[in-house]
Design an enzyme around this catalytic site. Structure first.
Site, PDB file in Angstrom:
ATOM      1  CD1 TRP A 134       0.113  -1.455   3.365  1.00 18.07           C
ATOM      2  CD2 TRP A 134       0.591   0.887   3.318  1.00 18.07           C
ATOM      3  NE1 TRP A 134       0.841  -0.956   4.312  1.00 18.07           N
ATOM      4  CE2 TRP A 134       1.164  -0.302   4.076  1.00 18.07           C
ATOM      5  CE3 TRP A 134       1.100   1.719   2.942  1.00 18.07           C
ATOM      6  CZ2 TRP A 134       1.947   0.605   5.276  1.00 18.07           C
ATOM      7  CZ3 TRP A 134       1.524   2.581   4.085  1.00 18.07           C
ATOM      8  CH2 TRP A 134       2.367   1.993   5.064  1.00 18.07           C
ATOM      9  CE  LYS A 158      -3.070  -9.275  -2.411  1.00 16.26           C
ATOM     10  NZ  LYS A 158      -3.480  -8.373  -1.014  1.00 16.26           N
ATOM     11  CG  HIS A 159      -2.910  -2.472  -4.814  1.00 18.09           C
ATOM     12  ND1 HIS A 159      -1.970  -3.032  -3.774  1.00 18.09           N
ATOM     13  CD2 HIS A 159      -2.014  -1.805  -5.493  1.00 18.09           C
ATOM     14  CE1 HIS A 159      -0.922  -1.470  -3.732  1.00 18.09           C
ATOM     15  NE2 HIS A 159      -1.394  -1.094  -5.210  1.00 18.09           N
ATOM     16  N   GLY A 214       6.892  -6.710  -0.159  1.00 15.69           N
ATOM     17  CA  GLY A 214       5.795  -6.874   0.965  1.00 15.69           C
ATOM     18  C   GLY A 214       7.215  -6.959   2.119  1.00 15.69           C
ATOM     19  CB  SER A 215       5.846  -8.728   5.669  1.00 18.42           C
ATOM     20  OG  SER A 215       4.808  -9.496   5.603  1.00 18.42           O
ATOM     21  CD  GLU A 236      11.165  -3.990  -2.873  1.00 18.36           C
ATOM     22  OE1 GLU A 236      11.696  -3.387  -1.520  1.00 18.36           O
ATOM     23  OE2 GLU A 236      10.474  -3.177  -2.973  1.00 18.36           O
ATOM     24  CG  LEU A 237      11.025 -10.320   0.441  1.00 15.03           C
ATOM     25  CD1 LEU A 237      11.751 -11.113   1.302  1.00 15.03           C
ATOM     26  CD2 LEU A 237       9.669  -9.601   0.408  1.00 15.03           C
ATOM     27  CB  CYS A 270      11.209  -1.242   1.345  1.00 10.20           C
ATOM     28  SG  CYS A 270      11.001  -0.672  -0.366  1.00 10.20           S
ATOM     29  CD  GLU A 367      11.019  -3.158   6.405  1.00 10.74           C
ATOM     30  OE1 GLU A 367      10.914  -1.717   5.140  1.00 10.74           O
ATOM     31  OE2 GLU A 367      10.429  -3.656   6.162  1.00 10.74           O
TER      32      GLU A 367
END
Length: 463
Positions: A134, A158-159, A214-215, A236-237, A270, A367
């Site tokens: 988001w 899938k957002h 995301g996470s 991409e975390l 991030c 993070e």
């Protein structure tokens, strides 16, 4: 039927409700997407490029509407939302001009046996599932979708539920630009159904590959599912980027850049710097200037042009951030600014600076997804390298020095997906973007990004 509700994080008001898709609707979207991707893969790359150019025009023409929607759903200042839309348009222009040459077949010289020629052709994989976050509702999607579509693939998005309006608007944008219906489809999935739905989609033969931003927890699930299905994946975390200021740096410039990179997007990025590692001889000056800059930030209504820091996107994010700050202070960090929620409506958090940060503290080890900066003092260059590497993450790195040769030499000793010298870390369509270690794998953007979801197919032709 389950309703997905979006909330304005600036005041807590309800924005809209959307009917979540059931199994039959998801199957319909999947079938249509697979068919559209198969047809799209046969469209000449020059025609695909023409549509990307039209997409750029459309995004710029409707930028204010998209920006207002992003700000209302996740709270970033309106100017930053406009920046997302413009960066997406720039990326569409980049691939409109570069895709034909990048995707051209590469001929290979074959000396023996006689009468043999060979070439390598980058060809599309099919329908790619994208699980997106988001914090950059438009840009995160577009930096994946634009090169993926340019390569001849389809997209099933899938957002995040809290930016459902933005997700649906993106699907409409591709149709408005002339892309085939069904080629880019947004799924509206109830939050409790996301793990099962994503897992089932990855297993489906019509999904050729998957990408996630995301996470780490979500990345572990998606990466494991893709591995079981033997499918290409890009992750991409998280990130806990180091911002290293060496003793010979331009300290005022570094301090000003540090404020900008840490607190843009209300610290919810991030790739923005989170750990500020400063050599001892200039630590006092840097800290003073950094704190001056932080205290000048304006927290408030993200639609107000004077605002520089908006709210966090959700209440639970603010609660998690407060826990990290409290635990870090308990472990020995010094609270120099902020450290608390802002009174009143919305999910605002005061820009926060923690001094004396060190490994073992949440603000250093984890993070921190919000407006919190951790400052650590290094006794010398070697100690700065040690502290920068003392993390499970490896996304971006920024090194500051008046000697670019020294800065590059230091950067080579620190693990990261990208290293910026005397500049803040940022993605750019002309260079690859991605992480190392627990920050993920694979690359987006540039030539590497468009080739991630292609089959490098060898043709060996004997006459």
């Amino acid at each position: 039927m389950t309703t997905v509700t979006t909330i304005n994080p600036a005041d807590g008001s309800v924005l809209a409700g959307y009917d979540a898709m059931g199994p039959a609707e998801i199957e319909q979207a999947l079938a249509a997407g697979a068919d559209a991707a198969a047809a799209w893969g046969q469209v000449p790359v020059t025609e695909r490029a023409d549509l990307l150019a039209r997409l750029a025009v459309h995004l710029r023409a409707d930028a204010e509407r998209y920006a207002a929607l992003v700000t209302s759903e996740m709270g970033k200042p309106l100017a930053q939302s406009r920046g997302e839309v413009e960066k997406s348009a720039v990326t569409a222009d980049y691939y409109a001009s570069q895709a034909p040459s990048i995707l051209a077949a590469r001929h290979v010289e074959i000396d023996s046996p006689a009468g043999v020629s060979a070439f390598v052709s980058p060809e599309p994989l099919g329908l790619v599932l994208a699980v997106m976050p988001w914090n950059f509702p438009v840009w995160q999607v577009m930096r994946f979708a634009i090169p993926t579509l340019a390569a001849g693939n389809g997209v099933l998005l899938k957002h995040s539920p809290n930016v459902t309006g933005s997700a649906l608007a993106l699907a409409d944008a591709f149709v408005a630009a002339g892309f085939p219906t069904g080629l880019f489809t947004t799924l509206v999935v109830a939050e409790e159904d996301v793990p099962a739905t994503v897992g089932q989609l990855i297993e489906d033969d019509r999904i050729a590959a998957v990408t996630l931003t995301g996470s780490n927890r979500a990345g572990e699930m998606v990466g494991a599912a893709a591995g079981r299905a033997s499918k290409r994946s890009v992750l991409e975390l998280g990130g806990s980027d180091a911002f290293v200021v060496l003793a010979d740096a331009d300290v005022p410039a570094a301090a000003a850049a540090a404020v900008g990179t840490r607190f843009t997007n209300s610290g919810q990025s991030c790739v923005c710097a989170k750990r500020f590692i400063v050599e001892a001889p200039i630590a006092e000056e840097f800290t003073r200037l950094f704190l001056e800059g932080v205290r000048a930030l304006v927290v408030g209504d993200p639609t107000d042009p004077a605002t520089t820091v908006g709210p966090l996107a959700r209440a639970d994010l603010r609660e998690a951030l407060q826990r990290q700050v409290d635990l870090s202070v308990a472990a020995g960090a010094t609270l120099a600014a902020g450290g608390r929620s802002v009174d009143g409506a919305g999910y605002f958090y005061a820009p926060t600076v923690l001094l004396d940060a060190a490994p073992g503290m949440p603000a250093f080890d984890e993070e921190t997804f919000g407006p919190v900066a951790a400052v650590a003092v290094a006794v010398d260059e070697d100690d700065a390298v040690r502290l920068a590497n003392a993390t499970q993450y490896g996304l971006g790195l920024s090194v500051w020095s008046r000697s670019t040769e020294r800065a590059v030499a230091v950067a080579r000793r620190i693990t990261s997906g990208a290293a910026f010298v005397n500049a803040v870390v940022a993605s750019d369509p002309r260079v690859p973007f991605g992480g190392t270690k627990r920050s993920g794998y694979g690359r987006e953007l540039a030539e590497a990004g468009i080739l991630e979801f292609t089959n490098q197919r060898t043709y060996w032709v004997s006459s």
